[in-house]
Design a protein around this motif. Sequence first.
Motif, mmCIF file in Angstrom:
data_model
loop_
_atom_site.group_PDB
_atom_site.id
_atom_site.type_symbol
_atom_site.label_atom_id
_atom_site.label_comp_id
_atom_site.label_asym_id
_atom_site.label_seq_id
_atom_site.Cartn_x
_atom_site.Cartn_y
_atom_site.Cartn_z
ATOM 1 N N ALA A 146 19.812 22.233 -18.373
ATOM 2 C CA ALA A 146 19.984 20.800 -18.606
ATOM 3 C C ALA A 146 19.470 19.986 -17.423
ATOM 4 N N GLN A 147 19.720 20.470 -16.216
ATOM 5 C CA GLN A 147 19.312 19.745 -15.012
ATOM 6 C C GLN A 147 17.788 19.646 -14.882
ATOM 7 N N MET A 148 17.063 20.550 -15.520
ATOM 8 C CA MET A 148 15.607 20.549 -15.403
ATOM 9 C C MET A 148 14.983 19.283 -15.985
ATOM 10 N N PHE A 149 15.707 18.597 -16.887
ATOM 11 C CA PHE A 149 15.181 17.354 -17.450
ATOM 12 C C PHE A 149 15.152 16.224 -16.423
ATOM 13 N N GLN A 150 15.853 16.390 -15.295
ATOM 14 C CA GLN A 150 15.889 15.345 -14.286
ATOM 15 C C GLN A 150 14.513 15.097 -13.667
#
Length: 307
Positions: A146-150
């Motif tokens: 999920a954090q990779m979308f940052q």
Amino acid sequence: MLLPKALKKGDLIGVIAPASPPDMKRLQQAIPFFKSMGLHVKLGQNIDKVYGYLAGTDEERLADFHHMIADDDVKAIIFARGGYGTSRIANVINYDLIAKHPKIIWGYSDITYLHIAIRQKTELVTFHGPMLASDIADPKFDTLSAQMFQQLWEPTALRYDEAFSELNVLVEGRGGGPLVGGNLSLISSTLGTDFEIDTNGKILLMEDIGEVPYQVDSMLNQLKLAGKLGEAAGIIVGDFADAKPKNKPSLLLDEVLQHYLGDLECPVMTGFKIGHCFPHFAIPLGVTALLDTKDKSLSVMPGVIRE
């Protein structure tokens, strides 16, 4: 290199299915993930269409793609799933339209064909990352994925090292160049077409799912004979899910990789959690990357720019 603009709160993202039909219930379950980030979601007009193993006819899937590209209110296109079908529309995509309306394009697996075609026709940086129905809706979708979308909100240099997974060195060295590739079966299917992958001086990513060792052997042999492995500046091997032999006797996947990659003159590392796996480390394709086996790292330049 053409960089898309970063997202900001209140932006609209478009969701389409250019390959196989998504499970619409799972797709709806994934939408709140983007709304929690302050984004609005627009579904393609034909996203619920089913034409055999395709998400609608070629004309319907192409229309959704062109509509999302041309709509300047849509700041990013996030694909619903992969499967099969993007290669059927690659030769009729309006690449001039993409170049005139550059935006974030995100997905993987069968989307690999689009990544290769778009980069080589427009130089637009695209993103290899998890999709809605196939990944975000999965109960195993994790915090790191999920954090990779940052990286879509702020220009972010990425670094992959053994803090994420154990990495294995097949060939020592240090190499840099544009990061290209994705799903191995899609990479090999571009050979002999107008969209044949260019690996010369590039860092080549390869991953796959459900391909047993003899099938991986066949595809790597094809890439080798086409000169695609020998001209690469580096090779990173991502996740090969469900690659265990189903019949005996068989070589193991590691033996196949060693045979084709172990004597190359560029650095080669395996073990990257990139592909059909959790966590899924998402990366921009087309940007400059540096592969260094000494400290077992892959460093990747940002894939977006601020307005």
